[in-house]
Design a protein around this motif. Sequence first.
Motif, PDB file in Angstrom:
ATOM      1  N   GLY A 115      -9.342  41.925  36.144  1.00 49.43           N
ATOM      2  CA  GLY A 115      -9.058  43.344  35.932  1.00 49.43           C
ATOM      3  C   GLY A 115      -9.841  44.044  34.840  1.00 49.43           C
ATOM      4  O   GLY A 115      -9.638  45.222  34.597  1.00 49.43           O
ATOM      5  N   LYS A 116     -10.768  43.378  34.178  1.00 48.01           N
ATOM      6  CA  LYS A 116     -11.581  44.033  33.147  1.00 48.01           C
ATOM      7  C   LYS A 116     -12.755  44.728  33.835  1.00 48.01           C
ATOM      8  O   LYS A 116     -13.239  44.256  34.866  1.00 48.01           O
ATOM      9  N   PHE A 117     -13.212  45.838  33.229  1.00 44.35           N
ATOM     10  CA  PHE A 117     -14.412  46.449  33.784  1.00 44.35           C
ATOM     11  C   PHE A 117     -15.199  47.232  32.753  1.00 44.35           C
ATOM     12  O   PHE A 117     -14.688  47.609  31.709  1.00 44.35           O
ATOM     13  N   THR A 146      -8.714  50.917  26.593  1.00 47.38           N
ATOM     14  CA  THR A 146      -9.990  51.505  26.985  1.00 47.38           C
ATOM     15  C   THR A 146     -10.777  51.855  25.729  1.00 47.38           C
ATOM     16  O   THR A 146     -10.238  52.486  24.821  1.00 47.38           O
ATOM     17  N   ILE A 147     -12.036  51.431  25.695  1.00 46.92           N
ATOM     18  CA  ILE A 147     -12.903  51.719  24.553  1.00 46.92           C
ATOM     19  C   ILE A 147     -14.143  52.436  25.074  1.00 46.92           C
ATOM     20  O   ILE A 147     -14.790  51.957  26.001  1.00 46.92           O
ATOM     21  N   ALA A 168     -14.117  56.167  20.902  1.00 41.96           N
ATOM     22  CA  ALA A 168     -12.698  56.415  21.176  1.00 41.96           C
ATOM     23  C   ALA A 168     -12.052  55.143  21.693  1.00 41.96           C
ATOM     24  O   ALA A 168     -12.668  54.386  22.440  1.00 41.96           O
ATOM     25  N   VAL A 169     -10.802  54.936  21.272  1.00 45.99           N
ATOM     26  CA  VAL A 169     -10.039  53.778  21.729  1.00 45.99           C
ATOM     27  C   VAL A 169      -8.676  54.272  22.192  1.00 45.99           C
ATOM     28  O   VAL A 169      -7.994  55.004  21.480  1.00 45.99           O
ATOM     29  N   THR A 170      -8.308  53.879  23.399  1.00 44.42           N
ATOM     30  CA  THR A 170      -6.979  54.169  23.924  1.00 44.42           C
ATOM     31  C   THR A 170      -6.289  52.830  24.105  1.00 44.42           C
ATOM     32  O   THR A 170      -6.743  52.002  24.895  1.00 44.42           O
ATOM     33  N   VAL A 171      -5.214  52.608  23.343  1.00 46.43           N
ATOM     34  CA  VAL A 171      -4.565  51.306  23.346  1.00 46.43           C
ATOM     35  C   VAL A 171      -3.363  51.321  24.267  1.00 46.43           C
ATOM     36  O   VAL A 171      -2.558  52.231  24.269  1.00 46.43           O
ATOM     37  N   GLY A 172      -3.287  50.266  25.047  1.00 39.06           N
ATOM     38  CA  GLY A 172      -2.150  50.019  25.928  1.00 39.06           C
ATOM     39  C   GLY A 172      -2.196  48.545  26.254  1.00 39.06           C
ATOM     40  O   GLY A 172      -3.260  47.946  26.292  1.00 39.06           O
TER      41      GLY A 172
END
Length: 181
Positions: A115-117, A146-147, A168-172
């Motif tokens: 699932g990584k891309f 997402t980075i 930008a980093v969106t952490v989840g």
Amino acid sequence: MKTKVWTLCFLLVFTACKDKEYLRIEVEKESGSMVSMRNFSRASYKESGELEWKLKGAESYIFPKENKTIVYGFEFNQFEKGKVTSLMTGNRGEINHQTKTVVLEGKVRLRTNDGKFIESESLTYNLEEKTLSSEADVLVYSDGTTIRGKGLRADKSLNKFTIIQPKAVTVGGSNPLKEKP
């Protein structure tokens, strides 16, 4: 009777001699190649007979003197134990057989089976070291995070990666940079 046979033969000849419609081949995208192919496909197998990778392309151009191949509509699947481990795509891929590198350009995407891309406009894959690099803008998604940034250094499975200039980093989910057990 002879007239009917001749008339029938005459009609058959003229109906069989219709102008055929030929498909017009568009101008080649690369000049100077020794071989050009449409719907290109190539596979590699390990000594054990197990499928290692499969490369497909809409068009390919082979340059033996330069020891390179250029593939448009680049689609590269890697396999392990008969299953796809990653899929890498791009509009154009240039394979340098001497340096064993692939330079992808245009809507480059790499997706692993877990699932990584990665998305970018350009990406270099070193076939010997099995590493990825880019100097372009990249988006990396891993385990819910997402980075976005500029520049990338990573292994092919995306277990270890470095964004050179993160923006930008969106952490989840969990931390994508944590050590795997």
